[in-house]
Each structure stands twice: as structure tokens, then as C-alpha cells.
Design a protein around this motif. Structure first.
Motif, PDB file in Angstrom:
ATOM      1  N   ILE A  35       1.033  -1.150   0.061  1.00  0.00           N
ATOM      2  CA  ILE A  35      -0.095   0.028   0.165  1.00  0.00           C
ATOM      3  C   ILE A  35       0.845   1.363   0.081  1.00  0.00           C
ATOM      4  CG2 ILE A  35      -1.972  -1.111   1.106  1.00  0.00           C
ATOM      5  CD1 ILE A  35      -0.930   0.194   3.717  1.00  0.00           C
ATOM      6  N   ASP A  85       1.975   8.831   4.959  1.00  0.00           N
ATOM      7  CA  ASP A  85       1.171   8.300   3.773  1.00  0.00           C
ATOM      8  C   ASP A  85      -0.196   8.081   4.345  1.00  0.00           C
ATOM      9  OD1 ASP A  85      -0.126   6.084   2.275  1.00  0.00           O
ATOM     10  OD2 ASP A  85       1.396   6.799   1.172  1.00  0.00           O
ATOM     11  N   GLU A  95      -2.669   5.965   3.372  1.00  0.00           N
ATOM     12  CA  GLU A  95      -2.820   4.668   3.395  1.00  0.00           C
ATOM     13  C   GLU A  95      -2.272   3.942   4.590  1.00  0.00           C
ATOM     14  OE1 GLU A  95      -5.032   2.729   1.345  1.00  0.00           O
ATOM     15  OE2 GLU A  95      -5.702   4.771   0.811  1.00  0.00           O
ATOM     16  N   ARG A 143      -4.288   4.856   7.698  1.00  0.00           N
ATOM     17  CA  ARG A 143      -5.544   4.057   7.712  1.00  0.00           C
ATOM     18  C   ARG A 143      -5.382   2.549   8.176  1.00  0.00           C
ATOM     19  NH1 ARG A 143      -6.614   7.200   2.927  1.00  0.00           N
ATOM     20  NH2 ARG A 143      -8.416   8.383   3.314  1.00  0.00           N
TER      21      ARG A 143
END
Length: 289
Positions: free
Chosen positions: A261, A272, A274, A277
Motif C-alpha cells: 500500500i 502516507d 493509506e 488508515r
């Protein structure tokens, strides 16, 4: 690029543990493979080091003067129905079943440690290091019985190499102790020393800081840097200690649910979305409670 991983896929029945994972490891670098639990990090390690035969993809290890080594090809292929009616195909498959495997990946220059320490605990510290060098030792029974000069010379070189790595990690005084008697932190270091005795191009460290106290972790940090800077050994590691990862890594690859990712420098990865998350459970910039 020392190691090239391209579209690496690993399936266990209907479960896809790795889905077209691609990344590279530069020679002389420290690369970290990180991600939440179950992201596929250890599965990737198992494929790279030959403990699993990946379902598909490419694993290529660069060589100095020769063509790159195909780390999947040297593991051999599964027997197919047609092999039993084709003598040439059958002989080829049988050869790799008998002589292929993870040890061929080690011979190619890729070696690993494990999440849980795997030492020969009833052997001495030095004996653990000699076992790792068995390919270079003289196995001629007659030479061993008569203690030929060649036999003694090779054995002496192996002991010297083992002593060199024990001194590097500060545990030379424990050379004649049983490996199982060492403190946990020293057992971790011994496992890395044993891997280094194979003279690898790439060493894969699977959670090397697990179970270590802050002082031991800091020492490990220093040792890993020295391996890169002074011995020109390329390091690929899985680690959950983000302080260690961000401090020593040149490049970071992030896995989540078997897919890459994010990849980049530590600073790039830390910011980042992603990655945030995946680690923090953020959805639309709000934390899931």
C-alpha cells in the motif's frame, strides 16, 4: 537492485495471502517490510527465503558477473501427471525434490532468522556457528580420522569466522556455553551470527527486536547499521518497533492484506494516508472507535 520481487502471489487454497506484491531491495541498504498483523509480511519472507514456493510471480537475486538467480526456479516444481510418462521430466522433477529446497536459496546468498529463536540449544554457541558453515567444511571421513592438514586448516578457518562474529556481537566469552543457557537477548544475537556465517548477500531478519529491552534494542540498532556500513551486507527486516524501523531504514515497504500500500523513505511512509488508515483505522480522517 540486489533483490527484485515482482507480482509475488501466494495462495493457500482459496485464501490469497500475497496478491501481486512488488518491491526491490537495493544492494548495501536496509529495507524494512512493515504492516499490521496478518498483512503478509512473514509469508513474503517465507517465499523469498524458500520456505514456501510462491504460487506465481518473480524473485530475482542479482549476481556480480553472472545472470540473476531465479529464486523460484531453484526450488523446483511440483510433480505433474505428465511427469510420470516422460522420463526426462520425471528425472528433472526428482532431482529438485531431492536436492532443491530452501538450502539452495541460502547457497545463492539469501539467509534468514525467525520470529521465535531457533537455535540448536543442546549444542554449544560455537557448534551452532560451525553447523552454519558445513558446506565449506571438509566432510571426507578419512581426512577427519587422520586429521589431515587440509581438514585442520578448514576447521580452523570456520572456528575463526565464528569467533569473529561472536566478537562483533560481544558474546565471544560464551563460545563454549550451551546455546540454550544464554540470556534471551544473546540468543537473538547468536541466531543472527549463525546466519552471517553463511556469508550472505542478503540477510532477512524477522522481528529481531522482539522481546528485547530498550538497551538491547539500541545495541541491535547499532549492529544492523554496522552490517550495512562496515560489512556491506544488505538487510531486509520485518519489525513492529517503529522507532527502530524509522531510525535505521533506507527504504520502507508497507503491506496490508497481502498487498503493497506504500513504499518510500521512512519520512514518506510516516505521512502516507493509506499507512495511517492501515495502522490507526482511520476512515475519512476520523478514527474508528
Amino acid at each position: 537492485m540486489l533483490l527484485t520481487v515482482k507480482n509475488l502471489t501466494m495462495k493457500f487454497g482459496g485464501v490469497i495471502a500475497l496478491n501481486k506484491v512488488s518491491f526491490g531491495v537495493e544492494a548495501g541498504s536496509i529495507t524494512a517490510l512493515i504492516g499490521p498483523n496478518g498483512a503478509g509480511k512473514t509469508t513474503a519472507f517465507n517465499c523469498i527465503t524458500g520456505f514456501y514456493k510462491a504460487s506465481s510471480g518473480e524473485l530475482s537475486l542479482a549476481q556480480e558477473d553472472d545472470e540473476p538467480t531465479d529464486l523460484l526456479a531453484i526450488l523446483g516444481e511440483k510433480f505433474q501427471l505428465g511427469d510420470f510418462i516422460n522420463p526426462v521430466s520425471f528425472a528433472h522433477r526428482l532431482y529438485y525434490k531431492m536436492f532443491g529446497g530452501a538450502h539452495r536459496v541460502t547457497r545463492a546468498g539469501v539467509v534468514r532468522t525467525f520470529q521465535n529463536v531457533r537455535l540448536f540449544k543442546e549444542m554449544t554457541v560455537m557448534e551452532n556457528l560451525l553447523v552454519a558453515q558445513r558446506q565449506r567444511l571438509n566432510h571426507n571421513l578419512f581426512a577427519g580420522v587422520i586429521k589431515s592438514s587440509a581438514f585442520i586448516n578448514v576447521e580452523s578457518q570456520a572456528v575463526a569466522k565464528g569467533a569473529e562474529w561472536l566478537e562483533f556481537f560481544g558474546i565471544l566469552d560464551s563460545a563454549n556455553r550451551l546455546a540454550g543457557e544464554l540470556p534471551y537477548g544473546d540468543q537473538r544475537l547468536l541466531e543472527i551470527a549463525r546466519a552471517l556465517c553463511t556469508e550472505p548477500k542478503l540477510i532477512c531478519l524477522d522481528e529481531p527486536a522482539a522481546g528485547l529491552n530498550p538497551q538491547e534494542t539500541q545495541q541491535l540498532n547499532s549492529h544492523i547499521r554496522q552490517l550495512r556500513d562496515e560489512y556491506n551486507i544488505t538487510v531486509l527486516l520485518i519489525e513492529h518497533d517503529m522507532g527502530l524501523v524509522m531510525d535505521i531504514s533506507d527504504h520502507v515497504v508497507v503491506l496490508d492484506h497481502g498487498e503493497v500500500i506504500a513504499a518510500g523513505t521512512p519520512a514518506e511512509v510516516q505521512n502516507d494516508e493509506e499507512v495511517l488508515r492501515a495502522y490507526l483505522g482511520l476512515v475519512d480522517d476520523e478514527e474508528v472507535v
